[in-house]
Write a protein that holds these residues in place. Structure first.
Motif, PDB file in Angstrom:
ATOM      1  N   SER A 391      13.437   2.090   1.399  1.00 62.46           N
ATOM      2  CA  SER A 391      12.301   2.960   1.711  1.00 62.46           C
ATOM      3  C   SER A 391      10.976   2.248   1.483  1.00 62.46           C
ATOM      4  CB  SER A 391      12.353   4.238   0.867  1.00 62.46           C
ATOM      5  OG  SER A 391      12.115   3.943  -0.496  1.00 62.46           O
ATOM      6  N   PHE A 392      11.001   1.170   0.705  1.00 56.87           N
ATOM      7  CA  PHE A 392       9.781   0.426   0.421  1.00 56.87           C
ATOM      8  C   PHE A 392       9.430  -0.546   1.546  1.00 56.87           C
ATOM      9  CE2 PHE A 392       7.832  -3.465  -1.393  1.00 56.87           C
ATOM     10  CZ  PHE A 392       6.613  -2.926  -1.765  1.00 56.87           C
ATOM     11  N   ALA A 393      10.385  -0.883   2.400  1.00 53.07           N
ATOM     12  CA  ALA A 393      10.208  -1.973   3.353  1.00 53.07           C
ATOM     13  C   ALA A 393       8.927  -1.853   4.172  1.00 53.07           C
ATOM     14  CB  ALA A 393      11.426  -2.068   4.275  1.00 53.07           C
ATOM     15  N   THR A 394       8.799  -0.788   4.948  1.00 53.50           N
ATOM     16  CA  THR A 394       7.632  -0.651   5.819  1.00 53.50           C
ATOM     17  C   THR A 394       6.380  -0.309   5.035  1.00 53.50           C
ATOM     18  OG1 THR A 394       9.069   0.039   7.623  1.00 53.50           O
ATOM     19  CG2 THR A 394       6.732   0.523   7.853  1.00 53.50           C
ATOM     20  N   MET A 395       6.503   0.552   4.027  1.00 53.86           N
ATOM     21  CA  MET A 395       5.337   0.890   3.209  1.00 53.86           C
ATOM     22  C   MET A 395       4.767  -0.358   2.551  1.00 53.86           C
ATOM     23  SD  MET A 395       3.130   2.957   1.927  1.00 53.86           S
ATOM     24  CE  MET A 395       3.531   4.697   1.820  1.00 53.86           C
ATOM     25  N   TRP A 457      13.042  13.858  -5.786  1.00 55.53           N
ATOM     26  CA  TRP A 457      12.869  12.414  -5.668  1.00 55.53           C
ATOM     27  C   TRP A 457      13.012  11.927  -4.225  1.00 55.53           C
ATOM     28  CZ3 TRP A 457      16.978   9.680  -3.748  1.00 55.53           C
ATOM     29  CH2 TRP A 457      18.247  10.280  -3.820  1.00 55.53           C
ATOM     30  N   GLN A 458      13.790  12.649  -3.420  1.00 55.73           N
ATOM     31  CA  GLN A 458      13.892  12.272  -2.014  1.00 55.73           C
ATOM     32  C   GLN A 458      12.572  12.491  -1.290  1.00 55.73           C
ATOM     33  OE1 GLN A 458      17.187  14.162  -0.045  1.00 55.73           O
ATOM     34  NE2 GLN A 458      18.731  12.920  -1.100  1.00 55.73           N
ATOM     35  N   ASN A 459      11.872  13.550  -1.670  1.00 56.16           N
ATOM     36  CA  ASN A 459      10.575  13.842  -1.061  1.00 56.16           C
ATOM     37  C   ASN A 459       9.557  12.748  -1.340  1.00 56.16           C
ATOM     38  OD1 ASN A 459      10.033  16.316   0.494  1.00 56.16           O
ATOM     39  ND2 ASN A 459      11.083  17.319  -1.196  1.00 56.16           N
ATOM     40  N   TRP A 460       9.663  12.158  -2.506  1.00 56.39           N
ATOM     41  CA  TRP A 460       8.655  11.189  -2.931  1.00 56.39           C
ATOM     42  C   TRP A 460       9.227   9.777  -3.054  1.00 56.39           C
ATOM     43  CZ3 TRP A 460       3.974  13.077  -2.572  1.00 56.39           C
ATOM     44  CH2 TRP A 460       3.798  14.453  -2.714  1.00 56.39           C
ATOM     45  N   LEU A 461      10.355   9.515  -2.376  1.00 53.44           N
ATOM     46  CA  LEU A 461      11.054   8.244  -2.552  1.00 53.44           C
ATOM     47  C   LEU A 461      10.200   7.045  -2.142  1.00 53.44           C
ATOM     48  CD1 LEU A 461      13.657   6.931  -3.443  1.00 53.44           C
ATOM     49  CD2 LEU A 461      14.571   7.239  -1.132  1.00 53.44           C
ATOM     50  N   THR A 462       9.519   7.166  -1.015  1.00 52.68           N
ATOM     51  CA  THR A 462       8.689   6.044  -0.549  1.00 52.68           C
ATOM     52  C   THR A 462       7.578   5.740  -1.546  1.00 52.68           C
ATOM     53  OG1 THR A 462       9.144   6.591   1.761  1.00 52.68           O
ATOM     54  CG2 THR A 462       7.213   5.230   1.318  1.00 52.68           C
ATOM     55  N   LEU A 463       6.944   6.797  -2.047  1.00 52.79           N
ATOM     56  CA  LEU A 463       5.871   6.612  -3.024  1.00 52.79           C
ATOM     57  C   LEU A 463       6.414   6.072  -4.348  1.00 52.79           C
ATOM     58  CD1 LEU A 463       2.821   7.063  -2.850  1.00 52.79           C
ATOM     59  CD2 LEU A 463       3.153   9.279  -3.951  1.00 52.79           C
ATOM     60  N   SER A 465       9.203   4.272  -4.860  1.00 54.57           N
ATOM     61  CA  SER A 465       9.626   2.877  -4.723  1.00 54.57           C
ATOM     62  C   SER A 465       8.418   1.950  -4.684  1.00 54.57           C
ATOM     63  CB  SER A 465      10.489   2.699  -3.473  1.00 54.57           C
ATOM     64  OG  SER A 465       9.769   3.036  -2.303  1.00 54.57           O
ATOM     65  N   SER A 466       7.351   2.396  -4.040  1.00 53.60           N
ATOM     66  CA  SER A 466       6.119   1.595  -3.994  1.00 53.60           C
ATOM     67  C   SER A 466       5.509   1.459  -5.383  1.00 53.60           C
ATOM     68  CB  SER A 466       5.108   2.232  -3.036  1.00 53.60           C
ATOM     69  OG  SER A 466       5.640   2.334  -1.739  1.00 53.60           O
ATOM     70  N   ALA A 467       5.482   2.573  -6.117  1.00 55.38           N
ATOM     71  CA  ALA A 467       4.944   2.545  -7.479  1.00 55.38           C
ATOM     72  C   ALA A 467       5.767   1.626  -8.373  1.00 55.38           C
ATOM     73  CB  ALA A 467       4.923   3.957  -8.059  1.00 55.38           C
ATOM     74  N   LEU A 468       7.086   1.595  -8.159  1.00 58.20           N
ATOM     75  CA  LEU A 468       7.963   0.738  -8.954  1.00 58.20           C
ATOM     76  C   LEU A 468       7.656  -0.740  -8.713  1.00 58.20           C
ATOM     77  CD1 LEU A 468      10.400   0.502 -10.862  1.00 58.20           C
ATOM     78  CD2 LEU A 468      11.880   0.532  -8.842  1.00 58.20           C
ATOM     79  N   GLY A 473       4.955  -5.517 -10.721  1.00 56.04           N
ATOM     80  CA  GLY A 473       4.053  -6.643 -10.503  1.00 56.04           C
ATOM     81  C   GLY A 473       2.920  -6.673 -11.513  1.00 56.04           C
ATOM     82  N   LEU A 474       2.362  -5.517 -11.818  1.00 52.94           N
ATOM     83  CA  LEU A 474       1.274  -5.447 -12.801  1.00 52.94           C
ATOM     84  C   LEU A 474       1.752  -5.848 -14.190  1.00 52.94           C
ATOM     85  CD1 LEU A 474      -0.451  -2.136 -11.650  1.00 52.94           C
ATOM     86  CD2 LEU A 474      -1.364  -4.458 -11.412  1.00 52.94           C
ATOM     87  N   LEU A 475       2.956  -5.391 -14.548  1.00 51.29           N
ATOM     88  CA  LEU A 475       3.511  -5.766 -15.848  1.00 51.29           C
ATOM     89  C   LEU A 475       3.757  -7.262 -15.937  1.00 51.29           C
ATOM     90  CD1 LEU A 475       6.054  -2.848 -16.474  1.00 51.29           C
ATOM     91  CD2 LEU A 475       3.928  -3.294 -17.725  1.00 51.29           C
ATOM     92  N   TYR A 476       4.296  -7.844 -14.849  1.00 53.23           N
ATOM     93  CA  TYR A 476       4.559  -9.286 -14.838  1.00 53.23           C
ATOM     94  C   TYR A 476       3.240 -10.070 -14.906  1.00 53.23           C
ATOM     95  CZ  TYR A 476       6.498 -13.802 -13.538  1.00 53.23           C
ATOM     96  OH  TYR A 476       6.866 -15.120 -13.520  1.00 53.23           O
ATOM     97  N   MET A 477       2.233  -9.576 -14.203  1.00 54.64           N
ATOM     98  CA  MET A 477       0.925 -10.238 -14.254  1.00 54.64           C
ATOM     99  C   MET A 477       0.369 -10.245 -15.675  1.00 54.64           C
ATOM    100  SD  MET A 477      -1.123  -8.954 -10.844  1.00 54.64           S
ATOM    101  CE  MET A 477      -2.651  -9.704 -11.387  1.00 54.64           C
ATOM    102  N   ARG A 478       0.508  -9.126 -16.362  1.00 55.33           N
ATOM    103  CA  ARG A 478      -0.020  -9.023 -17.726  1.00 55.33           C
ATOM    104  C   ARG A 478       0.774  -9.884 -18.692  1.00 55.33           C
ATOM    105  NH1 ARG A 478      -3.401  -5.814 -20.554  1.00 55.33           N
ATOM    106  NH2 ARG A 478      -2.941  -5.407 -22.742  1.00 55.33           N
ATOM    107  N   TRP A 479       2.085  -9.976 -18.439  1.00 61.66           N
ATOM    108  CA  TRP A 479       2.967 -10.698 -19.349  1.00 61.66           C
ATOM    109  C   TRP A 479       2.871 -12.203 -19.158  1.00 61.66           C
ATOM    110  CZ3 TRP A 479       8.785 -11.503 -18.229  1.00 61.66           C
ATOM    111  CH2 TRP A 479       9.391 -12.175 -19.310  1.00 61.66           C
TER     112      TRP A 479
END
Length: 511
Positions: A391-395, A457-463, A465-468, A473-479
């Motif tokens: 679900s993250f692919a196109t978003m 969760w199905q309703n908000w799956l795209t959002l 997965s994007s947030a994940l 990425g933000l956590l890795y950047m900080r670490w």
């Protein structure tokens, strides 16, 4: 044996390209050969966009939701993405560097913005490869005559991904050739199949594209059209792949902007032609919209071409899927290489290794094959997990696009003067604003909840997965602070804020 090679001397016709690349902070030890022709570049974008793959995959669901007027989404989205392509054309003309989205964002805004855009785009590409491979499963089953199922779909996806990986590993010349074969086969097949459907198997009048056939019910048609319009949103990207191989194209500052435009012209026209021919060949829209005809593409093709003819059509569809995977992997490997060269990724030294004979980064290509294959295998254990990843692919691609668009607008307002051969001039700011507005609209449409009776969760799956992906990425950047590694130029588009250090011969990569 795979080794890091010594500097490769440029041929006379690429001296200017090498000099421009050096001015941008990269020595000619970039290793790539400039073997991608203009039509090879167009073919790469076209097969990435892939009208046959996009329309055939989403035709049934879009028609079932929005009825025949869903075809107008192809016009609307095509216009929106064309505006985005104008922004990209100006940026790539100024910064014709391998990897596209990542180096553009880095030069326009800075290290952190560039790293995050690359992180998002990389995940989006890997999941897109898995999605295309998995989506080919039913067509492989049809072609070979076996019953589709989870196991056969996984097997088909892995085989197709393996084939495209092997072709990519053969080198840039093979990529150029196979992409052009893919364009000819897919475009030729679309014209032949579509023309036959319009001439010999037409069941509807053209006026049906203005008739909703009850789509939307009592909730109004706009919501149904927006949901059905995902066929357009999922269709019109791929033009950015023309810029991902910028260091393999002669005179990229002129060639790539033109190739991006031609990709949208040809890809958009082919998409609308394929969609229209299928629509006018559907015998009963009511059956499709009620779910009685769950696979109208197969029904139409079987009726029009018979058992033998449909196999030939499916063979062309398979070429389309393979060439689409080939282009996705090429873009992914160049992005991985570009981020590795700037020491932005773990194991950066591995991703920048080159095959001396093939002139491609083999380990970056293997990553673009193995990671999607593992994602596909996940469906054996958790279809919900696979759905969340895909679900993250196109978003993710749209989000990465808009990071470039926003960075370009910010840089422009801070005084950026595009220095490439393609310039928007006085139209720069208006086009940039339109591109940003369009991209945000597309992302809102993708994320909008549409299954009120399903789990939340199905309703908000795209959002979700994007947030994940963004959160990780933000956590890795900080670490790990990967954006601080290397000496690659960053934010140098904006006057008086650029980094003056341009030495970029890769050092031993950190993890």
């Amino acid at each position: 044996m795979t080794t890091i090679t010594t500097p490769h001397p440029p041929s006379p016709e690429t001296d200017g390209d090498a000099e421009h690349l050096s001015e941008l902070g990269y020595s000619y030890e970039t290793k790539f050969e400039r073997d991608v022709t203009f039509w090879g570049n167009v073919s790469l974008g076209f097969t990435y966009l892939s009208p046959v793959v996009g329309i055939y995959t989403l035709f049934a669901s879009s028609l079932g939701i929005g009825g025949p007027p869903m075809i107008w989404s192809l016009v609307i989205v095509g216009a929106g993405q064309f505006v985005v392509a104008q922004v990209f054309s100006e940026v790539v003309s100024s910064y014709p560097v391998a990897g596209g989205i990542y180096p553009w964002s880095r030069r326009l805004w800075g290290r952190k913005w560039g790293w995050m855009s690359g992180w998002i785009y990389l995940f989006a590409l890997l999941t897109s490869i898995a999605t295309v491979g998995y989506g080919a499963g039913p067509y492989v089953a049809d072609l070979l005559g076996f019953e589709p199922g989870v196991d056969t779909t996984i097997a088909a996806a892995i085989v197709l991904i393996a084939i495209s990986t092997a072709l990519n590993l053969c080198g840039t010349k093979i990529l150029n050739t196979v992409a052009m074969i893919g364009l000819i086969a897919e475009l030729g097949g679309a014209i032949v199949v579509g023309s036959w459907l319009l001439i010999a198997s037409r069941n509807q009048d053209i006026s049906v594209i203005f008739q909703t056939f009850g789509a939307g019910g009592g909730d109004g048609y706009f919501a149904a059209f927006a949901a059905a319009g995902l066929i357009g949103i999922f269709q019109y990207y791929g033009f950015e792949a023309c810029g991902d191989v910028a260091e393999e194209v002669k005179n990229p500052g002129t060639t790539i902007p033109k190739a991006m435009r031609v990709t949208i012209y040809i890809g958009g026209a082919a998409s609308m032609f394929v969609c229209l021919s299928l629509l006018l060949a559907v015998p009963d829209f009511g059956a499709v919209m009620s779910g009685a005809d769950a696979d109208p593409v197969h029904s139409v093709l079987s009726s029009a071409f018979g058992a033998v003819g449909v196999k030939v059509v499916l063979a062309v569809v398979m070429i389309s899927f393979i060439s689409c995977l080939l282009s996705f992997q090429a873009a992914t490997s160049r992005l991985t290489y570009a981020m590795g060269r700037d020491r932005m990724l773990p194991l950066s030294g591995l991703w920048t290794r080159f095959s001396e004979s093939r002139r491609v980064p083999p380990f970056a290509l293997l990553l673009a094959g193995i990671a999607p294959a593992l994602i596909v295998v996940l469906s054996k254990f958790s279809e919900e997990g696979l759905m969340a990843i895909m679900s993250f692919a196109t978003m993710g691609i749209y989000l990465a696009f808009q990071m470039v668009v926003l960075a370009a607008l910010r840089a422009r307002l801070k005084g950026w003067k595009p220095g490439g051969q393609f310039k928007l001039g006085k139209w720069g700011v208006p086009v940039n604003v339109l591109a940003l507005a369009w991209g945000m609209t597309g992302m809102i449409n993708m994320a909008w909840p549409r299954t009120p009776d399903g789990p939340w969760w199905q309703n908000w799956l795209t959002l979700l997965s994007s947030a994940l992906v963004v959160g990780a990425g933000l956590l890795y950047m900080r670490w790990k602070k990967p954006y601080l590694r290397g000496t690659a130029p960053a934010a140098d588009a904006i006057p008086a804020t650029g980094i003056a250090t341009f030495s970029l011969v890769p050092e031993k990569a950190g993890v």
